[in-house]
Design a protein around this motif. Structure first.
Motif, PDB file in Angstrom:
ATOM      1  N   PRO B 207      -6.283  23.630   1.197  1.00  0.00           N
ATOM      2  CA  PRO B 207      -5.939  22.096   1.362  1.00  0.00           C
ATOM      3  C   PRO B 207      -4.875  21.844   0.120  1.00  0.00           C
ATOM      4  CG  PRO B 207      -8.093  22.441   0.729  1.00  0.00           C
ATOM      5  CD  PRO B 207      -7.617  23.865   1.181  1.00  0.00           C
ATOM      6  N   VAL B 208      -4.999  22.891  -0.733  1.00  0.00           N
ATOM      7  CA  VAL B 208      -3.872  22.797  -1.951  1.00  0.00           C
ATOM      8  C   VAL B 208      -2.377  22.891  -1.426  1.00  0.00           C
ATOM      9  CG1 VAL B 208      -3.066  23.480  -4.221  1.00  0.00           C
ATOM     10  CG2 VAL B 208      -5.616  23.476  -3.712  1.00  0.00           C
ATOM     11  N   LYS B 209      -2.226  23.703  -0.452  1.00  0.00           N
ATOM     12  CA  LYS B 209      -0.992  23.885  -0.061  1.00  0.00           C
ATOM     13  C   LYS B 209      -0.624  23.042   1.083  1.00  0.00           C
ATOM     14  CE  LYS B 209      -0.546  29.203  -0.103  1.00  0.00           C
ATOM     15  NZ  LYS B 209      -0.852  30.139   0.657  1.00  0.00           N
ATOM     16  N   GLN B 210      -1.715  22.345   1.690  1.00  0.00           N
ATOM     17  CA  GLN B 210      -1.435  21.403   2.844  1.00  0.00           C
ATOM     18  C   GLN B 210      -1.251  19.957   2.503  1.00  0.00           C
ATOM     19  OE1 GLN B 210      -4.788  23.075   5.053  1.00  0.00           O
ATOM     20  NE2 GLN B 210      -3.599  22.330   6.968  1.00  0.00           N
ATOM     21  N   ILE B 211      -1.880  19.625   0.880  1.00  0.00           N
ATOM     22  CA  ILE B 211      -1.716  18.213   0.792  1.00  0.00           C
ATOM     23  C   ILE B 211      -0.496  17.958  -0.402  1.00  0.00           C
ATOM     24  CG2 ILE B 211      -2.994  16.721  -0.880  1.00  0.00           C
ATOM     25  CD1 ILE B 211      -5.586  17.394   0.429  1.00  0.00           C
ATOM     26  N   GLU B 212       0.203  17.159   0.022  1.00  0.00           N
ATOM     27  CA  GLU B 212       1.063  16.574  -1.112  1.00  0.00           C
ATOM     28  C   GLU B 212       0.596  15.489  -2.088  1.00  0.00           C
ATOM     29  OE1 GLU B 212       5.505  16.049  -0.731  1.00  0.00           O
ATOM     30  OE2 GLU B 212       5.303  17.526   0.978  1.00  0.00           O
ATOM     31  N   ASN B 218       5.977  12.097 -15.596  1.00  0.00           N
ATOM     32  CA  ASN B 218       6.043  12.945 -16.992  1.00  0.00           C
ATOM     33  C   ASN B 218       5.487  14.276 -17.048  1.00  0.00           C
ATOM     34  OD1 ASN B 218       4.002  11.031 -17.112  1.00  0.00           O
ATOM     35  ND2 ASN B 218       3.779  11.245 -19.259  1.00  0.00           N
ATOM     36  N   ILE B 219       4.817  14.184 -15.770  1.00  0.00           N
ATOM     37  CA  ILE B 219       3.786  15.514 -15.486  1.00  0.00           C
ATOM     38  C   ILE B 219       4.415  16.259 -14.710  1.00  0.00           C
ATOM     39  CG2 ILE B 219       1.451  15.999 -14.513  1.00  0.00           C
ATOM     40  CD1 ILE B 219       0.435  13.541 -15.815  1.00  0.00           C
ATOM     41  N   SER B 220       4.453  17.770 -15.134  1.00  0.00           N
ATOM     42  CA  SER B 220       4.955  18.903 -14.376  1.00  0.00           C
ATOM     43  C   SER B 220       3.584  19.492 -13.789  1.00  0.00           C
ATOM     44  CB  SER B 220       5.824  19.729 -15.017  1.00  0.00           C
ATOM     45  OG  SER B 220       5.210  20.387 -16.068  1.00  0.00           O
ATOM     46  N   THR B 221       3.636  20.052 -12.410  1.00  0.00           N
ATOM     47  CA  THR B 221       2.611  20.747 -11.727  1.00  0.00           C
ATOM     48  C   THR B 221       3.081  21.628 -11.058  1.00  0.00           C
ATOM     49  OG1 THR B 221       2.701  19.317  -9.906  1.00  0.00           O
ATOM     50  CG2 THR B 221       0.942  18.628 -11.639  1.00  0.00           C
ATOM     51  N   GLN B 222       2.073  22.621 -10.967  1.00  0.00           N
ATOM     52  CA  GLN B 222       2.627  24.063 -10.262  1.00  0.00           C
ATOM     53  C   GLN B 222       1.374  24.436  -9.313  1.00  0.00           C
ATOM     54  OE1 GLN B 222       3.725  27.109 -12.881  1.00  0.00           O
ATOM     55  NE2 GLN B 222       4.822  28.110 -11.604  1.00  0.00           N
ATOM     56  N   THR B 223       1.392  24.606  -8.315  1.00  0.00           N
ATOM     57  CA  THR B 223       0.320  25.414  -7.656  1.00  0.00           C
ATOM     58  C   THR B 223       0.216  26.535  -7.887  1.00  0.00           C
ATOM     59  OG1 THR B 223       1.562  26.073  -5.552  1.00  0.00           O
ATOM     60  CG2 THR B 223       0.280  23.830  -5.429  1.00  0.00           C
ATOM     61  N   LYS B 224      -1.303  27.100  -8.271  1.00  0.00           N
ATOM     62  CA  LYS B 224      -1.302  28.661  -8.669  1.00  0.00           C
ATOM     63  C   LYS B 224      -2.635  29.233  -8.222  1.00  0.00           C
ATOM     64  CE  LYS B 224      -1.238  30.670 -13.355  1.00  0.00           C
ATOM     65  NZ  LYS B 224      -1.137  30.529 -14.669  1.00  0.00           N
ATOM     66  N   ARG B 225      -2.679  30.151  -8.179  1.00  0.00           N
ATOM     67  CA  ARG B 225      -4.066  31.003  -7.696  1.00  0.00           C
ATOM     68  C   ARG B 225      -4.374  31.683  -8.944  1.00  0.00           C
ATOM     69  NH1 ARG B 225      -7.384  32.185  -4.279  1.00  0.00           N
ATOM     70  NH2 ARG B 225      -6.058  31.322  -2.381  1.00  0.00           N
ATOM     71  N   LYS B 229      -9.665  31.073  -6.401  1.00  0.00           N
ATOM     72  CA  LYS B 229      -9.186  29.573  -6.321  1.00  0.00           C
ATOM     73  C   LYS B 229      -7.807  29.174  -6.349  1.00  0.00           C
ATOM     74  CE  LYS B 229     -13.502  27.252  -8.217  1.00  0.00           C
ATOM     75  NZ  LYS B 229     -14.080  26.655  -9.061  1.00  0.00           N
ATOM     76  N   MET B 230      -7.449  28.531  -5.706  1.00  0.00           N
ATOM     77  CA  MET B 230      -5.973  27.789  -5.780  1.00  0.00           C
ATOM     78  C   MET B 230      -6.151  26.561  -6.263  1.00  0.00           C
ATOM     79  SD  MET B 230      -2.865  28.588  -3.190  1.00  0.00           S
ATOM     80  CE  MET B 230      -1.716  29.196  -3.953  1.00  0.00           C
ATOM     81  N   GLY B 231      -5.305  26.086  -7.178  1.00  0.00           N
ATOM     82  CA  GLY B 231      -5.381  24.743  -7.798  1.00  0.00           C
ATOM     83  C   GLY B 231      -3.962  24.585  -8.056  1.00  0.00           C
ATOM     84  N   TYR B 232      -3.896  23.287  -9.026  1.00  0.00           N
ATOM     85  CA  TYR B 232      -2.705  22.708  -9.655  1.00  0.00           C
ATOM     86  C   TYR B 232      -2.911  23.291 -11.175  1.00  0.00           C
ATOM     87  CZ  TYR B 232      -2.344  20.244  -5.582  1.00  0.00           C
ATOM     88  OH  TYR B 232      -2.309  19.662  -4.265  1.00  0.00           O
ATOM     89  N   GLN B 233      -1.607  23.531 -11.772  1.00  0.00           N
ATOM     90  CA  GLN B 233      -1.601  23.887 -13.174  1.00  0.00           C
ATOM     91  C   GLN B 233      -0.863  22.533 -13.432  1.00  0.00           C
ATOM     92  OE1 GLN B 233      -1.343  27.441 -15.065  1.00  0.00           O
ATOM     93  NE2 GLN B 233       0.475  27.138 -15.928  1.00  0.00           N
ATOM     94  N   VAL B 234      -1.414  21.725 -14.287  1.00  0.00           N
ATOM     95  CA  VAL B 234      -0.928  20.466 -14.755  1.00  0.00           C
ATOM     96  C   VAL B 234      -0.279  20.641 -16.397  1.00  0.00           C
ATOM     97  CG1 VAL B 234      -1.360  18.032 -15.048  1.00  0.00           C
ATOM     98  CG2 VAL B 234      -2.653  19.369 -13.330  1.00  0.00           C
TER      99      VAL B 234
END
Ligand code: SF4
Lengths: 380, 267
Positions: B207-212, B218-225, B229-234
Motif C-alpha cells: 500500500p505504501v507504493k500504491q497510495i499517494e 515543509n516536510i520531505s518524505t521518502q519511501t523506504k524499506r 517493512k516499507m514505510g515513509y521516512q519523514v
C-alpha cells in the motif's frame, strides 16, 4: 497399523528392552531392523546436505535420549521481537517422516538420522516432577516441535503414556500437533479436557503441493472430528499461510470448511502464522523442491527476528482476511497469531495478546523448568 | 599416521597467489608467530608437520600466512596431494569463518574456472563462499557467466548478492533474463530490472507504493524499506517549540487521509 516407509530401522542396543523396540520387532520384518551401538551415527557434525537430509527421513534410530526432555519453546527466546505464547516442548524424538517444503527442520537439524527416544519413562519422570511442584500453573506442553506428534504414534504409543498423566493434572495442557491422521490408537482414553490435538492445516492446494506424505485435507478434517467426538479438545494452526495466486479464494475455502464442520466450542483455539524460515534454509528448499514450489511466489525479507518473512503489509492483509472470515461467521472463534510482532497483533486484532479474551493465560509468566535453570547457570 | 615434510618454498609456489601475502619471508613469519620451528638452510627450509607436534597446526600456519585467501587457492590447498593428508578441511575453513558444507566445497571448486578479476572482486567485497552457494543449483556455464559479469560491476556487496540470487532464481525458473543482463557493467538499474522480472506483482503487495499522500510543504518524505517493512521516512526542520507544534499538527492531518485511502484500497 498402517504401513511406514522406512528403509531401515536401527535400534541401539541400549534400547533393546524398551517397549518401543519390542513393538518395532513385532511390526517389521527382521531384515528391516539393524542393531547398533550407542555411537551409531554420532560423528556427524554441521549442517546436512540435501542427500543426507533425505536419507535421515527414511531411516530411523531408536535410542535413549541423554538430556532434558522438557524445554521451553524456542520462540520464547526471541521475546524482544516476537510475541510468543508460554509454550513448553517435550521432545520424544527428532526429525519427521513427513516432508513439507517449508519445514524448519531443514535448517535446524544436524543429526543425520531420524530418532525415536526409547526412554519415555525418563520423560514422564521429568514431567511428573514439574507437575507435582507446580500443579496449579497453566503449563502448555507440546510434543510436536522437532517431530510430528502423531505420525509415528501408532508405533510408539507414547500418546497412551502421556494422556493419563495429564488427566491427573487438569491445569496442565498437553498438545499433540500433527499433519497426519493417525489418532485411532488413543481415542478410547477420552474424554480428557486438557489434552488438545491440533492440526496444522492449509487449503488443499497447499497440502497437495507442499506437504508431501501428510494426511490430505479431508483426512485431517475427519480425524479432527473423531477427536472432538472422543472428548479431546481440538485446535487448528493455519500456519504457514502461504502466498500464492488465488490465495484469497483458497483460504476462504479453508475457513468455510472449518466453520461448516466445527463450532467455536469444539475448537480451543485457532492460531495463524505466515510463512517464515531461516535465510540459510532457502538453498535447501530450492534444491529439494524446485522453484515451482508455492513458497517461492512472493518476495521474502529478513525481519527483526533474523527469519525471512513476507512484507509486513502482506502479512497483515493475510491475517486480517482469515480473521475477518472467521469473525464474520461468528465472533466467538478464538484466534491468535503465532510468532508475530506486537505491531502485527495490534493491527490485526486491535489489541495486545495479553488483552485477548481467553488468551491471557498463554502469556502469564511461569516458573522456570529445569532445563532453563541449568542453561542459565551454565551461561553465568 | 599423517606426516608430511613440505618445503616452505613449495608452499609458496603452491599458492599461486592472487593474494598479497606470498613471500617466503611471510611464511617464515607466520610459522614463527605460532611457535612452529622450521629447519634447514634458506633454500631448503622444511616445515615439519606431523602428529608428534601437538601444536600448532598446519591449518593455523596457513591461515596466519594467508589471512585473506581467494576461493581458488583455498580449493587448491584443500585438494593438494600432500596437504590434504594433514589438513582438516573443516578446521581450515573455520579459520576463515566458512562453514564446511558440500555446497561450499562445490563453490570453491567452481571458482577455479573464474578469472583473477572475479576472484579479486570476491576478496574485495568480502563475499564468503556460502553466501553465493545458491549458484550451485545452476549449470557451471550459467554460474561462470554470472560471476564473470559480476566481477566487473561496481555494485555494493548487498546489491551484488541480491542481483546474483534473483538472477539465479530466474534462470532456474527458465525465464529469459538476457535482455536485462546485456547492459554491462551491471548497476542499480540492472538490480531493479531483474527484481521486476522476478516479482512482477510486488507493487500490488504494498500500500505504501500504491497510495499517494499529500504531505505538508515543509516536510520531505521518502519511501523506504527497512527489512520486512516499507514505510515513509519523514524529515523536517524546526527551530523553536511553536514550530514543532505547528508541524506536528500539520502532520496529524495526514493520518485520516492515509487511513481512508488504505481502507479504500483494502475493501
Ligand atoms: S509435518 Fe512438520 S515437522 Fe514434519 S515435515 Fe512437515 S513441517 Fe516438518
Amino acid at each position: 497399523m498402517r504401513p511406514f516407509n522406512f528403509d531401515t530401522i536401527y535400534i541401539d542396543e541400549a534400547s533393546r528392552d524398551s517397549d518401543v523396540a519390542h513393538r518395532i520387532q513385532a511390526a517389521f520384518p527382521s531384515d528391516k531392523i539393524q542393531w547398533v551401538d550407542s555411537q551409531f551415527m554420532n560423528d556427524h557434525k554441521g549442517p546436512l546436505s540435501k542427500d543426507q537430509f533425505e536419507w535421515s527421513k527414511r531411516n530411523v534410530l531408536v535410542t535413549p535420549f541423554k538430556g532434558h526432555f522438557f524445554k521451553r519453546c524456542p520462540g520464547a527466546s526471541q521475546k524482544t521481537a516476537l510475541t510468543c505464547c508460554n509454550y513448553y516442548v517435550l521432545n520424544l524424538g527428532s526429525q519427521c517422516n513427513l516432508n513439507c517444503s517449508y519445514c524448519y527442520l531443514q535448517s535446524y537439524l544436524n543429526t543425520a538420522i531420524m530418532k525415536i527416544y526409547s526412554n519415555i519413562d525418563m520423560a514422564k519422570a521429568e514431567l511428573l516432577d514439574m507437575m507435582k511442584s507446580f500443579p496449579k500453573y497453566p503449563y502448555r506442553v507440546g510434543t510436536g516441535e522437532i517431530i510430528d506428534s502423531l505420525s509415528m504414534d501408532e508405533l510408539t504409543l507414547y500418546s497412551r503414556q502421556l494422556i493419563p498423566l495429564f488427566k491427573e493434572f487438569p491445569h496442565w495442557t498437553l498438545e499433540f500437533k500433527t499433519k497426519s491422521d493417525r489418532v485411532d490408537q488413543f481415542l478410547d482414553l477420552g474424554p480428557v479436557e486438557n489434552v488438545h490435538v491440533s492440526w496444522s492445516i492449509n487449503p488443499p492446494v497447499i497440502i497437495d503441493s507442499e506437504e508431501h506424505g501428510t494426511a490430505r485435507f479431508e483426512q485431517r478434517l475427519t480425524a479432527a472430528r473423531k477427536i472432538v467426538n472422543a472428548g479431546f479438545k481440538l485446535a487448528f494452526h493455519i500456519d504457514p499461510i502461504i502466498y500464492h495466486e488465488g490465495w484469497k479464494e483458497n483460504y476462504a475455502f479453508l475457513v468455510d470448511e472449518i466453520v461448516r464442520n466445527f463450532s467455536p466450542t469444539d475448537l480451543k483455539v485457532i492460531s495463524l502464522g505466515t510463512l517464515r524460515f531461516q535465510p540459510e534454509q532457502r538453498l535447501m528448499m530450492r534444491e529439494r523442491f524446485g522453484m515451482n514450489s508455492l513458497v517461492n511466489q512472493a518476495e521474502m525479507f529478513t525481519s527483526d527476528s533474523g527469519k525471512m518473512r513476507y512484507d509486513w503489509h502482506l502479512r497483515t492483509e493475510m491475517f486480517q482476511f482469515v480473521l475477518n472470515r472467521f469473525k464474520n461467521n461468528n465472533p466467538a472463534w478464538n484466534i491468535f497469531l503465532c510468532m508475530e510482532t506486537p505491531e502485527t497483533w495490534a493491527t490485526t486484532l486491535n489489541k495486545s495478546p495479553m488483552k485477548v479474551d481467553g488468551l491471557e493465560n498463554l502469556f502469564r509468566p511461569l516458573p522456570k523448568v529445569k532445563s532453563e535453570t541449568s542453561e542459565s547457570a551454565t551461561a553465568r | 599416521m599423517n606426516y608430511v615434510l613440505i618445503k616452505t618454498s613449495e608452499l609458496t609456489e603452491l599458492l599461486p597467489l592472487r593474494c598479497s601475502y606470498q613471500t617466503e619471508l611471510d611464511l617464515q613469519l607466520a610459522i614463527q608467530s605460532i611457535g612452529l620451528g622450521s629447519k634447514g638452510s634458506n633454500q631448503t627450509q622444511y616445515l615439519n608437520y606431523g602428529p608428534q607436534l601437538q601444536s600448532p597446526h598446519l591449518e593455523a600456519v596457513i591461515a596466519r600466512f594467508l589471512p585473506e585467501i581467494d576461493y581458488a587457492s583455498l580449493f587448491m590447498i584443500l585438494n593438494h596431494e600432500k596437504l590434504k593428508t594433514c589438513i582438516q578441511s573443516n578446521v581450515l575453513l573455520s579459520h576463515y569463518q566458512i562453514p564446511p558444507t558440500n555446497h561450499v566445497m562445490k563453490t570453491l571448486e567452481r571458482s577455479t574456472a573464474w578469472s583473477d578479476s572475479t576472484l579479486n572482486w570476491l576478496l574485495q567485497k568480502k563475499i564468503k563462499p556460502h553466501e553465493i552457494s545458491f549458484l550451485n543449483l545452476l549449470s557451471a556455464a550459467e554460474c561462470n557467466q554470472l560471476m564473470e559479469s559480476m566481477g566487473s560491476s561496481s555494485l555494493s556487496k548487498m546489491d551484488s548478492l541480491k542481483l546474483l540470487e534473483t538472477a539465479s532464481e530466474l534462470l532456474l525458473m527458465k525465464i529469459d533474463i538476457s535482455a536485462a543482463l546485456n547492459t554491462q557493467p551491471w548497476n542499480e538499474k540492472t538490480v531493479v530490472e531483474i527484481h521486476a522480472l522476478r516479482y512482477p506483482k510486488s507493487f500490488t503487495f504494498n500500500p505504501v507504493k500504491q497510495i499517494e499522500l499529500k504531505w505538508p510543504k515543509n516536510i520531505s518524505t521518502q519511501t523506504k524499506r527497512i527489512q520486512d517493512k516499507m514505510g515513509y521516512q519523514v524529515q523536517f526542520f524546526v527551530s523553536h517549540p511553536e514550530e514543532l507544534t505547528q508541524t506536528l499538527s500539520q502532520l496529524e492531518k495526514v493520518v485520516p487521509d492515509w487511513a481512508s485511502k488504505l481502507e479504500k484500497l483494502n475493501s
